[in-house]
Design a protein around this motif. Structure first.
Motif, PDB file in Angstrom:
ATOM      1  N   ASP A  40       0.828  -1.212   0.000  1.00  0.00           N
ATOM      2  CA  ASP A  40       0.000   0.000   0.000  1.00  0.00           C
ATOM      3  C   ASP A  40       0.861   1.259   0.000  1.00  0.00           C
ATOM      4  O   ASP A  40       1.924   1.298   0.606  1.00  0.00           O
ATOM      5  CB  ASP A  40      -0.907   0.046   1.228  1.00  0.00           C
ATOM      6  N   LEU A  41       0.372   2.291  -0.685  1.00  0.00           N
ATOM      7  CA  LEU A  41       0.973   3.615  -0.645  1.00  0.00           C
ATOM      8  C   LEU A  41       0.043   4.509   0.158  1.00  0.00           C
ATOM      9  O   LEU A  41      -1.137   4.623  -0.169  1.00  0.00           O
ATOM     10  CB  LEU A  41       1.118   4.191  -2.055  1.00  0.00           C
ATOM     11  N   ILE A  42       0.552   5.131   1.222  1.00  0.00           N
ATOM     12  CA  ILE A  42      -0.281   5.989   2.061  1.00  0.00           C
ATOM     13  C   ILE A  42       0.437   7.301   2.339  1.00  0.00           C
ATOM     14  O   ILE A  42       1.664   7.380   2.265  1.00  0.00           O
ATOM     15  CB  ILE A  42      -0.653   5.309   3.405  1.00  0.00           C
ATOM     16  N   ASP A  43      -0.356   8.319   2.643  1.00  0.00           N
ATOM     17  CA  ASP A  43       0.174   9.609   3.074  1.00  0.00           C
ATOM     18  C   ASP A  43      -0.166   9.778   4.547  1.00  0.00           C
ATOM     19  O   ASP A  43      -1.320   9.635   4.939  1.00  0.00           O
ATOM     20  CB  ASP A  43      -0.452  10.752   2.278  1.00  0.00           C
ATOM     21  N   VAL A  44       0.856  10.043   5.375  1.00  0.00           N
ATOM     22  CA  VAL A  44       0.666  10.237   6.810  1.00  0.00           C
ATOM     23  C   VAL A  44       1.213  11.607   7.187  1.00  0.00           C
ATOM     24  O   VAL A  44       1.889  12.267   6.396  1.00  0.00           O
ATOM     25  CB  VAL A  44       1.379   9.141   7.634  1.00  0.00           C
ATOM     26  N   GLU A  45       0.897  12.026   8.410  1.00  0.00           N
ATOM     27  CA  GLU A  45       1.444  13.280   8.911  1.00  0.00           C
ATOM     28  C   GLU A  45       2.971  13.211   8.865  1.00  0.00           C
ATOM     29  O   GLU A  45       3.558  12.147   9.038  1.00  0.00           O
ATOM     30  CB  GLU A  45       0.961  13.498  10.345  1.00  0.00           C
ATOM     31  N   ARG A  46       3.602  14.338   8.652  1.00  0.00           N
ATOM     32  CA  ARG A  46       5.047  14.391   8.402  1.00  0.00           C
ATOM     33  C   ARG A  46       5.867  13.620   9.439  1.00  0.00           C
ATOM     34  O   ARG A  46       5.697  13.781  10.640  1.00  0.00           O
ATOM     35  CB  ARG A  46       5.513  15.837   8.377  1.00  0.00           C
ATOM     36  N   ILE A  47       6.789  12.793   8.927  1.00  0.00           N
ATOM     37  CA  ILE A  47       7.731  12.027   9.732  1.00  0.00           C
ATOM     38  C   ILE A  47       9.127  12.526   9.356  1.00  0.00           C
ATOM     39  O   ILE A  47       9.432  12.672   8.177  1.00  0.00           O
ATOM     40  CB  ILE A  47       7.614  10.518   9.446  1.00  0.00           C
ATOM     41  N   GLU A  48       9.961  12.774  10.347  1.00  0.00           N
ATOM     42  CA  GLU A  48      11.318  13.246  10.094  1.00  0.00           C
ATOM     43  C   GLU A  48      12.171  12.072   9.614  1.00  0.00           C
ATOM     44  O   GLU A  48      12.766  11.349  10.413  1.00  0.00           O
ATOM     45  CB  GLU A  48      11.923  13.860  11.359  1.00  0.00           C
ATOM     46  N   ALA A  49      12.209  11.864   8.292  1.00  0.00           N
ATOM     47  CA  ALA A  49      13.014  10.806   7.690  1.00  0.00           C
ATOM     48  C   ALA A  49      13.353  11.214   6.263  1.00  0.00           C
ATOM     49  O   ALA A  49      12.592  11.934   5.618  1.00  0.00           O
ATOM     50  CB  ALA A  49      12.246   9.485   7.693  1.00  0.00           C
ATOM     51  N   GLU A  50      14.489  10.760   5.789  1.00  0.00           N
ATOM     52  CA  GLU A  50      14.930  11.066   4.432  1.00  0.00           C
ATOM     53  C   GLU A  50      14.173  10.196   3.427  1.00  0.00           C
ATOM     54  O   GLU A  50      13.793   9.070   3.730  1.00  0.00           O
ATOM     55  CB  GLU A  50      16.433  10.794   4.298  1.00  0.00           C
ATOM     56  N   VAL A  51      13.998  10.727   2.216  1.00  0.00           N
ATOM     57  CA  VAL A  51      13.373   9.954   1.142  1.00  0.00           C
ATOM     58  C   VAL A  51      14.288   8.779   0.803  1.00  0.00           C
ATOM     59  O   VAL A  51      15.491   8.936   0.653  1.00  0.00           O
ATOM     60  CB  VAL A  51      13.136  10.842  -0.097  1.00  0.00           C
ATOM     61  N   GLY A  52      13.721   7.588   0.725  1.00  0.00           N
ATOM     62  CA  GLY A  52      14.494   6.376   0.456  1.00  0.00           C
ATOM     63  C   GLY A  52      14.856   5.600   1.707  1.00  0.00           C
ATOM     64  O   GLY A  52      15.281   4.451   1.623  1.00  0.00           O
ATOM     65  N   SER A  53      14.687   6.195   2.883  1.00  0.00           N
ATOM     66  CA  SER A  53      15.013   5.490   4.124  1.00  0.00           C
ATOM     67  C   SER A  53      13.853   4.578   4.543  1.00  0.00           C
ATOM     68  O   SER A  53      12.747   4.670   4.020  1.00  0.00           O
ATOM     69  CB  SER A  53      15.337   6.483   5.236  1.00  0.00           C
ATOM     70  N   THR A  54      14.115   3.721   5.505  1.00  0.00           N
ATOM     71  CA  THR A  54      13.129   2.772   6.003  1.00  0.00           C
ATOM     72  C   THR A  54      12.732   3.152   7.421  1.00  0.00           C
ATOM     73  O   THR A  54      13.584   3.497   8.236  1.00  0.00           O
ATOM     74  CB  THR A  54      13.725   1.344   6.003  1.00  0.00           C
ATOM     75  N   VAL A  55      11.428   3.081   7.697  1.00  0.00           N
ATOM     76  CA  VAL A  55      10.911   3.358   9.041  1.00  0.00           C
ATOM     77  C   VAL A  55      10.125   2.141   9.517  1.00  0.00           C
ATOM     78  O   VAL A  55       9.549   1.408   8.715  1.00  0.00           O
ATOM     79  CB  VAL A  55      10.031   4.627   9.076  1.00  0.00           C
ATOM     80  N   THR A  56      10.112   1.926  10.835  1.00  0.00           N
ATOM     81  CA  THR A  56       9.414   0.795  11.432  1.00  0.00           C
ATOM     82  C   THR A  56       8.420   1.298  12.462  1.00  0.00           C
ATOM     83  O   THR A  56       8.738   2.174  13.263  1.00  0.00           O
ATOM     84  CB  THR A  56      10.416  -0.165  12.101  1.00  0.00           C
ATOM     85  N   PHE A  57       7.215   0.737  12.438  1.00  0.00           N
ATOM     86  CA  PHE A  57       6.167   1.093  13.381  1.00  0.00           C
ATOM     87  C   PHE A  57       5.829  -0.140  14.208  1.00  0.00           C
ATOM     88  O   PHE A  57       5.572  -1.214  13.660  1.00  0.00           O
ATOM     89  CB  PHE A  57       4.917   1.579  12.645  1.00  0.00           C
ATOM     90  N   ASP A  58       5.812   0.010  15.543  1.00  0.00           N
ATOM     91  CA  ASP A  58       5.519  -1.125  16.422  1.00  0.00           C
ATOM     92  C   ASP A  58       4.201  -0.963  17.166  1.00  0.00           C
ATOM     93  O   ASP A  58       3.835  -1.820  17.954  1.00  0.00           O
ATOM     94  CB  ASP A  58       6.657  -1.354  17.410  1.00  0.00           C
ATOM     95  N   GLN A  59       3.457   0.115  16.905  1.00  0.00           N
ATOM     96  CA  GLN A  59       2.148   0.320  17.523  1.00  0.00           C
ATOM     97  C   GLN A  59       1.075  -0.369  16.672  1.00  0.00           C
ATOM     98  O   GLN A  59       0.192   0.277  16.113  1.00  0.00           O
ATOM     99  CB  GLN A  59       1.856   1.814  17.655  1.00  0.00           C
TER     100      GLN A  59
END
Length: 115
Positions: free
Chosen positions: A18-37
């Protein structure tokens, strides 16, 4: 497999790819983020968290940082009171690459070409 995840105070129902738009996250384009909630994991067997599912996590790749279109806010009362304000909300575009349910089940998605 799908999941319900809390990201910056908002809940999203997601599946791998899925492609989603969320409120701004401080991360560079191309980086990976992980959510545990992770609040719920659905599929062949549904796992509901109390309040979160232990060990479950969602991995996403940052594909875009941007701002939405401008919204005008007008305030007016009879007489001489008039105010005009504008607002553009910042957002982060995410591609969901992997969903891990915390019990050994993993759903992965390959990057889709956006046309």
């Amino acid at each position: 497999m799908y999941t319900v995840v809390e990201i910056k105070g908002h809940q999203y129902k997601l599946a791998a790819g899925d492609l989603i738009d969320v409120e701004r996250i401080e991360a560079e384009v191309g980086s990976t983020v992980t959510f545990d909630q992770v609040l719920l994991v659905g599929g062949a067997k549904t796992i509901v968290g109390a309040p979160v599912v232990g060990g479950a996590k969602v991995t996403a790749k940052v594909v875009k940082q941007g701002r939405t279109r401008k919204i005008l806010v007008l305030k007016r009362k009879p007489g001489a009171y008039r105010r005009k304000n504008g607002h553009r909300q910042c957002f982060t575009g995410l591609l969901i690459t992997e969903i891990n349910d915390g019990q050994g089940g993993v759903a992965k998605a390959e990057a889709k070409a956006k046309k």
